[in-house]
Design an enzyme around this catalytic site. Structure first.
Site, PDB file in Angstrom:
ATOM      1  N   ALA A 261     -39.070  26.502  19.768  1.00 39.75           N
ATOM      2  CA  ALA A 261     -38.602  25.375  20.191  1.00 39.75           C
ATOM      3  C   ALA A 261     -37.648  24.732  19.827  1.00 39.75           C
ATOM      4  CB  ALA A 261     -39.657  24.339  19.113  1.00 39.75           C
ATOM      5  N   ASN A 264     -32.981  19.976  17.596  1.00 40.35           N
ATOM      6  CA  ASN A 264     -32.024  19.462  17.693  1.00 40.35           C
ATOM      7  C   ASN A 264     -31.924  18.164  17.471  1.00 40.35           C
ATOM      8  OD1 ASN A 264     -31.865  20.810  20.377  1.00 40.35           O
ATOM      9  ND2 ASN A 264     -33.294  20.496  21.002  1.00 40.35           N
ATOM     10  N   HIS A 296     -41.224  24.773  11.137  1.00 44.33           N
ATOM     11  CA  HIS A 296     -39.753  25.618  11.357  1.00 44.33           C
ATOM     12  C   HIS A 296     -38.909  24.156  11.404  1.00 44.33           C
ATOM     13  CE1 HIS A 296     -37.786  28.794  11.610  1.00 44.33           C
ATOM     14  NE2 HIS A 296     -37.071  27.994  12.226  1.00 44.33           N
ATOM     15  N   GLU A 297     -39.036  23.425  12.646  1.00 43.49           N
ATOM     16  CA  GLU A 297     -37.953  23.058  13.435  1.00 43.49           C
ATOM     17  C   GLU A 297     -37.878  22.199  12.234  1.00 43.49           C
ATOM     18  OE1 GLU A 297     -37.126  24.350  15.725  1.00 43.49           O
ATOM     19  OE2 GLU A 297     -38.651  25.504  16.160  1.00 43.49           O
ATOM     20  N   HIS A 300     -36.097  22.266   9.324  1.00 41.86           N
ATOM     21  CA  HIS A 300     -34.358  22.939   9.747  1.00 41.86           C
ATOM     22  C   HIS A 300     -33.406  21.310   9.759  1.00 41.86           C
ATOM     23  CE1 HIS A 300     -33.899  26.939  10.987  1.00 41.86           C
ATOM     24  NE2 HIS A 300     -34.413  26.860  12.539  1.00 41.86           N
TER      25      HIS A 300
HETATM   26  N1  TRP Z   1     -33.208  27.579  16.451  1.00 43.21           N
HETATM   27  C1  TRP Z   1     -34.179  27.909  17.162  1.00 43.21           C
HETATM   28  C2  TRP Z   1     -35.021  27.899  16.377  1.00 43.21           C
HETATM   29  O1  TRP Z   1     -35.631  29.323  15.086  1.00 43.21           O
HETATM   30  C3  TRP Z   1     -34.801  29.161  18.334  1.00 43.21           C
HETATM   31  C4  TRP Z   1     -33.566  28.656  19.079  1.00 43.21           C
HETATM   32  C5  TRP Z   1     -32.598  29.983  19.500  1.00 43.21           C
HETATM   33  C6  TRP Z   1     -33.772  28.595  20.236  1.00 43.21           C
HETATM   34  N2  TRP Z   1     -31.829  29.771  20.304  1.00 43.21           N
HETATM   35  C7  TRP Z   1     -32.773  29.055  21.747  1.00 43.21           C
HETATM   36  C8  TRP Z   1     -35.008  27.798  21.382  1.00 43.21           C
HETATM   37  C9  TRP Z   1     -32.583  29.039  23.045  1.00 43.21           C
HETATM   38  C10 TRP Z   1     -34.858  27.884  22.840  1.00 43.21           C
HETATM   39  C11 TRP Z   1     -33.770  28.299  23.497  1.00 43.21           C
HETATM   40  O2  TRP Z   1     -35.945  27.265  15.985  1.00 43.21           O
HETATM   41 ZN    ZN Z   2     -35.195  28.037  13.879  1.00 41.52          ZN
END
Ligand code: TRP
Ligand code: ZN
Length: 868
Positions: A261, A264, A296-297, A300
């Protein structure tokens, strides 16, 4: 021959020459020709009248500076250089992109009928030319225009500020995000969905609209995600004092997604696997996965979005911390012991393996060719262990003080790992100089322990010796600051108070030197030590425990994790010795006292069922492989199976009694019910190897009223190759062939099939109507499980498994390099196998290397593996 791709180094970081304070984006969505207009407010920061913007796969349509067409530019590979610029200006860039042709799922693409974006790490440059780096933070306004009938929902970050129908059947929606953010947090979604709506009021009284968008017809699978979201919002307020900061929080579930996931701002995009669940389609593991990923998301929003990363080398700053937060969330809501056990299994299995592989890197890498290759177990899971060590050293209160200071100092900015350590130090008045090595040193330390009891002096001495083997990326290793949590037990099972130099001391020893002794006083009898409690540091422990000490700890250790760990160490001793037995051509056997220790756990009335299920679970083939320099794949598989069979036969009565007593008439997803199903299904996985196996699996499949029990029955049939396997597999496929997500469980079973003709069956399975290599979930389920969880067939000595992997990788290289690059990992570990297998793997790696369009992602890994 692949072109050599350039590496970037952490030490070369330079702050940007310009910044962009505001960006106004307009998307006119068309399947093969989407027009993107980006109007940016640019400010010069350094003495430079030239600006280089990242851009990949874009067709430049127009370029203006302060509304005047600009011809002073050069297009180079991967960027545009614009010259003779004023110090402050409005930059207008119009580009055309082709979302339909985008199978890499990075940038703007179509997932089934919907448009969506994935910008982390460097996908925004596939949308427009931009300073696509996380230390440029801008305020975004986004206008989305598309056909109204086909795309009734047009979404982006922030708040909806305008919407209107256009006269050609299209409509527009305008969004504005008040929080400055880096480009990787940008998102856009357009499509037709069902929406689950709810509300949340934050502790300070902000009303937040919650919306979960799912494919039409899936509304009855979105509930658990919503409950998990509300629980996350509440938990972050209670445990971390952190509150949500927008009026709306949206989650969109899509079927085509490279990872779990994406966080954003205000508009999370999720792999549908981590949103959709009901009792008929999802297992308990799926439910827990949804809770963890939704958490988790959401977490963030503060650790990642409000405070972001200065550059991608700092990735663990947000990921390690956020994984730690989601682990704590799951532990506070469910069983702490079971969560800890599962997290530790991941570290000891795949993370240790990664750290010993050609891809070994510190949690803060120094050198990167393709950033997508560094969303790793090391950055995420070991990164979380590093955060957990601060927690162990400073306690909850000190840790929270550090977090508070970190956020106060860096809110609204892009920070570094060093900033985080500094905040922890300053908030607690401690010196973490040596601790910082955890960020820069790769590899897994081993802590070797020796003990000595002096009956006369009544002292007990523990001597701890640490060492880290060289890794491919780093030859010299230093002594780390290792928090080493211990307890001492007397024969009655009571804990001995720890005293050194006349004073009571903490259970957490600070191991900071290569070799260090700790002398405990007033120890009236020779104790049994419980070492590395709670897995207080991501290290390998070596201590010469006797069987008696381990069975003692399995019963007497005060904490469940330590009991489980003692059971694992006991198993480890007999797995190792039996591997030698098998290699010598003899029969595997487990002594009676070992079987009895597990019988004792099974019969225990105080232990939680979920915990008992964990104690009864043998280490994976992958974890065991990690114990060896060169692993004998077949011998390890034979031993693990023989131990399973022996335990099944000797404990059949107890297992059978548990199996029948834990039958539930109704399905609920509370933690107690989940635990009972886990134990019952673990019992089934053993009973599958007894006479009653086939009848039990068949009956459970037929009577199951939920997916957890259905899959457990199929899995038992698959692993033990029961007669009913074919019947169950074909019944399931008839029932679910229209549903890719549900079919993934079936594809996974096909991938793990231990049968000798599994590979042929897998090749046939690729023709199944629900399968597609373009869909990452399908590919990971079938091919990923074959490469990672089918050791005997994947490593078949005729090389057929490796050849199959090679073919798939060559195809995926152009379809979806990110997925290809995750899939290749088992092949990078060629050094662990015998000469024959190494040579066979090498052939496949060489073939990849010789492709002239080899993607950066695979290039980086293949070259490292071949250098080894
Ligand atoms: N930042 C996202 C998370 O850890 C994960 C993520 C990084 C991601 N690169 C990605 C998700 C590319 C999809 C595609 O929650
Ligand atoms: Zn993450």
């Amino acid at each position: 021959m692949a072109q050599a791709h350039q590496a970037k180094y952490r030490k070369d970081y330079q702050s940007p020459s310009h910044t962009i304070t505001d960006i106004d984006l307009t998307f006119e969505l068309q399947d093969t020709a989407t027009i993107v207009t980006a109007v940016s407010q640019v400010k010069q920061l350094k003495d430079s009248t030239s600006l280089e913007l990242d851009g990949e796969g874009l067709e430049l349509k127009r370029l203006e500076v302060n509304q005047v067409e600009w011809n002073e530019y050069e297009l180079v590979e991967g960027s545009i250089k614009i010259h003779q610029l004023p110090t402050e200006f409005v930059l207008t860039i119009v580009t055309e992109i082709n979302p339909e042709a985008n199978t890499a799922l990075e940038g703007l693409y179509k997932s089934d009928g919907a448009y969506c974006t994935q910008c982390e790490a460097e996908g925004f440059r596939r949308i427009t030319y931009y300073l696509d780096r996380p230390d440029v933070l801008a305020k975004y306004t986004t206008t989305v225009i598309a056909d109204k009938a086909q795309y009734p929902f047009l979404l982006s970050n922030g708040n909806r500020i305008e919407q209107a129908d256009l006269n050609d059947g299209r409509h527009m929606v305008k969004w504005s995000d008040p929080h400055p953010k880096p480009s990787y947090l940008f998102a856009l979604v357009a499509g037709d969905f069902d929406v689950l709506r709810d509300k949340y009021t934050t502790k300070s009284g902000r009303n937040v609209e919650l919306e979960i968008f799912v494919d039409k017809g899936n509304l009855n699978r979105a509930n658990h995600a919503m409950v998990s979201l509300i629980n996350s919002m509440k938990w972050d307020e209670e445990r971390f004092g952190l509150e949500y900061d927008l009026d709306i929080y949206m989650i969109v579930a899509v079927d085509f997604f490279n990872m779990g996931a994406m966080e954003n701002k205000g508009l999370n995009v999720f792999n549908s696997k981590f949103v959709l669940a009901n009792d008929q389609t999802a297992t308990d593991t799926d439910y827990l996965g949804i809770e963890a990923v939704i958490g988790h998301e959401y977490f963030h929003n503060w650790t990642g979005n409000r405070v972001t990363c200065r550059d991608w080398f700092q990735l663990s700053l947000k990921e390690g911390l956020t994984v730690f937060r989601d682990q704590e969330f799951s532990s506070d809501l469910g069983s702490r012991a079971v969560n800890r056990i599962n997290n530790v299994r991941i570290i000891r299995g795949p993370q240790f393996a990664e750290d010993a592989s050609p891809m070994s890197h510190p949690i803060r890498p120094d050198k990167v060719i393709e950033m997508n290759n560094f969303y790793t177990l090391t950055v995420y899971e070991k990164g979380s262990e590093v955060i957990r060590m601060y927690h162990t050293l400073l306690g909850e209160e000190g840790f929270q003080k550090g977090i508070k200071l970190y956020i106060e100092r860096h809110d609204g900015t892009a920070a570094t790992c060093e900033d985080f350590v500094k905040a922890m130090e300053d908030a607690n008045g401690v010196d973490l100089t040596q601790f910082r090595l955890w960020y820069s040193q790769s590899g897994t330390p081993t802590v070797k322990v020796a003990s000595h009891y002096d009956a006369q002096q009544q002292t007990y001495t523990l001597t701890l010796e640490q060492s880290t083997e060289p890794t491919q990326d780093q030859k010299e290793k230093q002594a780390l600051h290792i928090p080493f949590d211990i307890e001492l037990y007397n024969a009655a099972g009571e804990v001995t108070e720890l005293r050194c130099n006349g004073e009571k001391v903490s259970n957490v020893l600070n191991l900071t030197q290569a070799k260090q002794s700790f002398v405990f006083e007033g120890v009236t009898e020779k104790p049994v030590p419980s070492l590395l409690r709670e897995f207080s540091a991501p290290v390998k422990l070596e201590y010469d425990y006797s069987d008696e000490e381990l069975t003692f700890l399995m019963v007497h250790a005060r904490n469940e994790f330590a009991r489980w760990d003692a059971g694992q160490m006991l198993l480890a001793k007999y797995i190792r010795s039996n591997v030698e037995t098998v290699q010598a051509g003899d029969e595997v056997s487990l002594p009676e006292q070992v079987v009895d220790a597990f019988r004792g756990v099974l019969l225990s009335k105080e232990l939680e069922p979920a915990f008992i299920a964990e104690v009864m679970s043998l280490p994976s083939h992958n974890e065991v492989s990690g114990w060896y320099k060169t692993v004998d794949v077949d011998a390890v598989a034979a031993v693990l199976k023989a131990i399973k069979v022996q335990l099944a036969l000797e404990l059949a009565d107890e297992l059978s009694a548990i199996y029948h007593s834990l039958k539930q008439s109704e399905y609920t997803i509370d933690h107690a019910a989940i635990g009972e199903r886990a134990l019952r299904n673990t019992a089934l996985s053993y009973l599958a190897y007894t006479e009653q196996g086939n009848a039990l699996a068949l009956q459970q499949y037929q009577q199951a009223n939920n997916m957890t029990d259905t899959i457990a029955a199929m899995s038992a049939a698959n692993q033990a190759q029961l007669d009913c396997r074919e019947t169950l597999m074909s019944d399931y496929s008839d029932k679910w062939k229209h549903d890719g997500l549900v079919m993934d469980k079936w594809f996974t079973l096909q991938g793990c099939n231990p049968s000798t003709n599994a590979l042929d069956m897998i090749k046939q399975t690729m023709q199944h109507e629900a399968f597609s290599l373009k869909n990452p979930n399908r590919t990971r389920s079938l091919v990923g499980s074959f490469l990672n969880m089918n050791p005997v067939n994947f490593h078949a000595i005729d090389g057929s498994g490796y050849q199959f992997a090679g073919e798939i990788l060559r195809e995926l290289n152009s379809v979806n390099p990110q997925v290809a690059s995750r899939l290749i990992d088992p092949l990078l570990k060629l050094g662990k196998y015998d000469q024959t297998r190494q040579a066979l793997i090498k052939v496949e790696l060489e073939k990849l290397k010789s492709m002239d369009d080899l993607a950066k992602d695979l290039f980086e890994k293949v070259t490292k593996a071949l250098e080894a």
